[in-house]
Design an enzyme around this catalytic site. Sequence first.
Site, PDB file in Angstrom:
ATOM      1  N   SER A  86      40.511 -33.750   3.056  1.00 11.64           N
ATOM      2  CA  SER A  86      40.296 -33.504   4.483  1.00 11.64           C
ATOM      3  C   SER A  86      41.496 -32.721   4.971  1.00 11.64           C
ATOM      4  CB  SER A  86      40.181 -34.811   5.271  1.00 11.64           C
ATOM      5  OG  SER A  86      38.963 -35.441   5.001  1.00 11.64           O
ATOM      6  N   GLU A  93      44.336 -19.985  18.405  1.00 10.22           N
ATOM      7  CA  GLU A  93      43.023 -19.776  19.006  1.00 10.22           C
ATOM      8  C   GLU A  93      42.105 -20.988  18.864  1.00 10.22           C
ATOM      9  OE1 GLU A  93      45.035 -16.096  17.777  1.00 10.22           O
ATOM     10  OE2 GLU A  93      44.438 -17.862  16.644  1.00 10.22           O
ATOM     11  N   SER A  94      42.492 -22.053  18.198  1.00 12.69           N
ATOM     12  CA  SER A  94      41.818 -23.351  18.090  1.00 12.69           C
ATOM     13  C   SER A  94      42.039 -23.961  16.716  1.00 12.69           C
ATOM     14  CB  SER A  94      40.341 -23.300  18.458  1.00 12.69           C
ATOM     15  OG  SER A  94      39.913 -24.628  18.730  1.00 12.69           O
ATOM     16  N   HIS A  99      36.183 -31.103   5.280  1.00 10.92           N
ATOM     17  CA  HIS A  99      36.075 -32.410   4.633  1.00 10.92           C
ATOM     18  C   HIS A  99      35.207 -32.176   3.405  1.00 10.92           C
ATOM     19  CE1 HIS A  99      37.754 -34.191   8.253  1.00 10.92           C
ATOM     20  NE2 HIS A  99      36.922 -33.400   8.920  1.00 10.92           N
ATOM     21  N   CYS A 114      38.784 -18.852  19.815  1.00  7.13           N
ATOM     22  CA  CYS A 114      38.562 -18.265  21.130  1.00  7.13           C
ATOM     23  C   CYS A 114      39.084 -16.840  21.130  1.00  7.13           C
ATOM     24  CB  CYS A 114      39.242 -19.102  22.218  1.00  7.13           C
ATOM     25  SG  CYS A 114      41.036 -19.164  22.084  1.00  7.13           S
TER      26      CYS A 114
END
Length: 146
Positions: A86, A93-94, A99, A114
Amino acid sequence: MDALPLGMLSSNTQDNVTHVSEAKDYFVERNGVRFAGTHLIIDLWGATNLDDPAHIDTVLRDAAIASGATILHGHFHHFSPNGGVSGVLVLAESHVSIHTWPERDYAALDIFVCGECDPYKAIPHLKTGFLPERIQLSEHKRGLIG
């Protein structure tokens, strides 16, 4: 210089010069729709190399860079030898997250960016890095306005 949250102002004094950046609106408009960013939900089936955190880190970094994103931090956890991984790349930008279930040759990813980033440009890197037999993909526009 440390990264700032999106839209924050920076005041840096060095050599008696002050640099101030203007707040930037990272919402985008495409085809007359204004929104914060594009979030891809990706399932890889029949995939390989899902139990190697270093390989996964490299593939996701290449994918993030291809999308035009700025990587701030990455963390990947290997659950046991030959177990799943994970992990997340935090982007200016995010984020990109994964996983994996190597025992099922399956990985669940999401790429949310974004601004002018294009998460679809990450897909070829995922294909090359994990060699999936099948990909399921859905797109969500986040922060839709009106």
